[in-house]
Scaffold this motif. Structure first.
Motif, PDB file in Angstrom:
ATOM      1  N   CYS A   7       0.830  -1.199   0.000  1.00 17.52           N
ATOM      2  CA  CYS A   7       0.000   0.000   0.000  1.00 17.52           C
ATOM      3  C   CYS A   7       0.867   1.252   0.000  1.00 17.52           C
ATOM      4  N   VAL A   8       0.422   2.290  -0.727  1.00 13.19           N
ATOM      5  CA  VAL A   8       1.213   3.497  -0.921  1.00 13.19           C
ATOM      6  C   VAL A   8       0.978   4.531   0.187  1.00 13.19           C
ATOM      7  N   PHE A   9      -0.250   4.683   0.644  1.00  8.29           N
ATOM      8  CA  PHE A   9      -0.599   5.652   1.685  1.00  8.29           C
ATOM      9  C   PHE A   9      -0.162   7.071   1.312  1.00  8.29           C
ATOM     10  N   SER A  10      -0.507   7.499   0.094  1.00  3.46           N
ATOM     11  CA  SER A  10      -0.089   8.824  -0.370  1.00  3.46           C
ATOM     12  C   SER A  10      -0.702   9.952   0.455  1.00  3.46           C
ATOM     13  N   ARG A  11      -1.881   9.757   1.008  1.00  3.07           N
ATOM     14  CA  ARG A  11      -2.487  10.798   1.858  1.00  3.07           C
ATOM     15  C   ARG A  11      -1.812  10.874   3.219  1.00  3.07           C
ATOM     16  N   LEU A  12      -1.323   9.762   3.706  1.00  4.83           N
ATOM     17  CA  LEU A  12      -0.635   9.730   4.990  1.00  4.83           C
ATOM     18  C   LEU A  12       0.789  10.288   4.879  1.00  4.83           C
ATOM     19  N   PHE A  13       1.389  10.157   3.683  1.00  4.64           N
ATOM     20  CA  PHE A  13       2.757  10.628   3.452  1.00  4.64           C
ATOM     21  C   PHE A  13       2.794  11.570   2.243  1.00  4.64           C
ATOM     22  N   PRO A  14       2.156  12.735   2.351  1.00  4.22           N
ATOM     23  CA  PRO A  14       2.100  13.649   1.191  1.00  4.22           C
ATOM     24  C   PRO A  14       3.449  14.257   0.838  1.00  4.22           C
ATOM     25  N   GLY A  15       4.421  14.200   1.736  1.00  4.23           N
ATOM     26  CA  GLY A  15       5.740  14.777   1.471  1.00  4.23           C
ATOM     27  C   GLY A  15       6.657  13.887   0.654  1.00  4.23           C
ATOM     28  N   ARG A  16       6.253  12.650   0.394  1.00  3.82           N
ATOM     29  CA  ARG A  16       7.100  11.760  -0.400  1.00  3.82           C
ATOM     30  C   ARG A  16       7.140  12.261  -1.840  1.00  3.82           C
ATOM     31  N   ARG A  17       8.345  12.498  -2.316  1.00  3.92           N
ATOM     32  CA  ARG A  17       8.540  12.974  -3.676  1.00  3.92           C
ATOM     33  C   ARG A  17       9.698  12.220  -4.316  1.00  3.92           C
ATOM     34  N   LEU A  18       9.525  11.916  -5.585  1.00  6.22           N
ATOM     35  CA  LEU A  18      10.620  11.354  -6.356  1.00  6.22           C
ATOM     36  C   LEU A  18      11.631  12.454  -6.633  1.00  6.22           C
ATOM     37  N   ARG A  19      12.818  12.092  -7.034  1.00 10.61           N
ATOM     38  CA  ARG A  19      13.833  13.105  -7.354  1.00 10.61           C
ATOM     39  C   ARG A  19      13.343  14.070  -8.420  1.00 10.61           C
ATOM     40  N   SER A  20      12.464  13.596  -9.273  1.00  8.76           N
ATOM     41  CA  SER A  20      11.905  14.448 -10.324  1.00  8.76           C
ATOM     42  C   SER A  20      10.950  15.500  -9.765  1.00  8.76           C
ATOM     43  N   GLY A  21      10.567  15.344  -8.485  1.00  5.04           N
ATOM     44  CA  GLY A  21       9.615  16.257  -7.866  1.00  5.04           C
ATOM     45  C   GLY A  21       8.183  15.745  -7.887  1.00  5.04           C
ATOM     46  N   ARG A  22       7.941  14.678  -8.628  1.00  4.76           N
ATOM     47  CA  ARG A  22       6.586  14.115  -8.712  1.00  4.76           C
ATOM     48  C   ARG A  22       6.224  13.427  -7.401  1.00  4.76           C
ATOM     49  N   PRO A  23       4.959  13.533  -6.983  1.00  5.55           N
ATOM     50  CA  PRO A  23       4.543  12.880  -5.735  1.00  5.55           C
ATOM     51  C   PRO A  23       4.470  11.364  -5.893  1.00  5.55           C
TER      52      PRO A  23
ATOM     53  N   THR B  54       2.387   8.428  -5.589  1.00  3.52           N
ATOM     54  CA  THR B  54       0.943   8.181  -5.501  1.00  3.52           C
ATOM     55  C   THR B  54       0.523   6.808  -6.006  1.00  3.52           C
ATOM     56  N   SER B  55       1.473   6.009  -6.468  1.00  5.05           N
ATOM     57  CA  SER B  55       1.146   4.688  -7.005  1.00  5.05           C
ATOM     58  C   SER B  55       2.196   3.686  -6.530  1.00  5.05           C
ATOM     59  N   HIS B  56       1.878   2.415  -6.699  1.00  8.95           N
ATOM     60  CA  HIS B  56       2.829   1.376  -6.313  1.00  8.95           C
ATOM     61  C   HIS B  56       4.143   1.501  -7.092  1.00  8.95           C
ATOM     62  N   PRO B  57       4.103   1.681  -8.415  1.00  6.83           N
ATOM     63  CA  PRO B  57       5.370   1.843  -9.137  1.00  6.83           C
ATOM     64  C   PRO B  57       6.174   3.062  -8.661  1.00  6.83           C
ATOM     65  N   SER B  58       5.497   4.149  -8.318  1.00  2.41           N
ATOM     66  CA  SER B  58       6.245   5.317  -7.846  1.00  2.41           C
ATOM     67  C   SER B  58       6.795   5.091  -6.437  1.00  2.41           C
ATOM     68  N   LEU B  59       6.103   4.302  -5.606  1.00  4.52           N
ATOM     69  CA  LEU B  59       6.642   3.963  -4.285  1.00  4.52           C
ATOM     70  C   LEU B  59       7.906   3.127  -4.429  1.00  4.52           C
ATOM     71  N   VAL B  60       7.879   2.160  -5.324  1.00  7.28           N
ATOM     72  CA  VAL B  60       9.063   1.338  -5.572  1.00  7.28           C
ATOM     73  C   VAL B  60      10.210   2.224  -6.062  1.00  7.28           C
ATOM     74  N   ALA B  61       9.935   3.129  -6.994  1.00  8.01           N
ATOM     75  CA  ALA B  61      10.963   4.041  -7.503  1.00  8.01           C
ATOM     76  C   ALA B  61      11.511   4.919  -6.382  1.00  8.01           C
ATOM     77  N   TYR B  62      10.639   5.400  -5.520  1.00  6.00           N
ATOM     78  CA  TYR B  62      11.039   6.243  -4.383  1.00  6.00           C
ATOM     79  C   TYR B  62      11.990   5.487  -3.450  1.00  6.00           C
ATOM     80  N   LEU B  63      11.670   4.238  -3.168  1.00 10.62           N
ATOM     81  CA  LEU B  63      12.532   3.427  -2.303  1.00 10.62           C
ATOM     82  C   LEU B  63      13.867   3.134  -2.986  1.00 10.62           C
ATOM     83  N   LEU B  64      13.837   2.910  -4.291  1.00 14.93           N
ATOM     84  CA  LEU B  64      15.072   2.652  -5.036  1.00 14.93           C
ATOM     85  C   LEU B  64      15.984   3.874  -5.036  1.00 14.93           C
ATOM     86  N   GLU B  65      15.414   5.057  -4.976  1.00 17.46           N
ATOM     87  CA  GLU B  65      16.210   6.286  -5.000  1.00 17.46           C
ATOM     88  C   GLU B  65      16.918   6.571  -3.673  1.00 17.46           C
ATOM     89  N   LYS B  66      16.625   5.811  -2.640  1.00 13.05           N
ATOM     90  CA  LYS B  66      17.200   6.076  -1.321  1.00 13.05           C
ATOM     91  C   LYS B  66      18.684   5.744  -1.224  1.00 13.05           C
TER      92      LYS B  66
END
Length: 164
Positions: free
Chosen positions: A94-110, A112-124
């Motif tokens: 689960c992404v929980f985009s409303r619970l974590f509105p500050g999560r942003r990809l390096r590109s600045g995009r929020p 909000t989806s499972h693929p973007s959560l995976v990308a966000y974790l990979l960027e760490k």
């Protein structure tokens, strides 16, 4: 708790960290009892920043930190394992985009989806990877097994300047 159960039955030490008062099913308790294995550890507390130093201490002493369908604590598991430089694997669901509105990809995009959560974790961290596990449902594992050599910046030391 089921992963902890199976690790224990396979002869591995395991500790379950979960603030919820969950229990193994009757058949699982019976299986554990019949196996003769010592029960796995259970800590009813929060993990990550909200849990304080306890989660970090466990991560530092662990061979591996694993999270399956960890909901809101997925990022905390990754961050804690990265900080401790402990290998980890999480299967985010689960992404929980409303619970974590500050999560942003390096590109600045929020996020909000499972693929973007995976990308966000990979960027760490550059050593973090992902793979498909090949079963129905959310089957992407995000993991790190080798951090490589510590960064050069971690070993910089200030040397006295030559006065002259």
């Amino acid at each position: 708790g089921e992963l902890s159960l199976h690790l224990t039955l396979a002869g591995q030490r395991a500790t379950l960290i979960d603030p919820r008062p969950s229990a193994l099913a009757k058949w699982q308790r019976k299986l554990l009892r019949k196996s003769g294995c010592e029960p796995f550890g259970v800590r009813r507390e929060l993990f990550g920043e909200a849990g304080g130093e306890a989660g970090m201490a466990l991560a530092r002493g662990a061979a591996l930190v694993v999270g399956l369908h960890t909901d809101e604590v997925t990022e905390a598991i990754v961050d804690t394992a990265l900080a401790a430089r402990t290998p980890f694997a999480v299967v985010p669901c689960c992404v929980f985009s409303r619970l974590f509105p500050g999560r942003r990809l390096r590109s600045g995009r929020p996020v909000t989806s499972h693929p973007s959560l995976v990308a966000y974790l990979l960027e760490k961290h550059p050593a973090v990877r992902s793979a498909r596990l090949g079963f129905a449902g959310k089957d992407v594992v995000v993991f790190c097994t080798d951090y490589g050599a510590p960064s050069d910046a971690a070993h910089l030391m200030c040397a006295p300047c030559d006065e002259g």
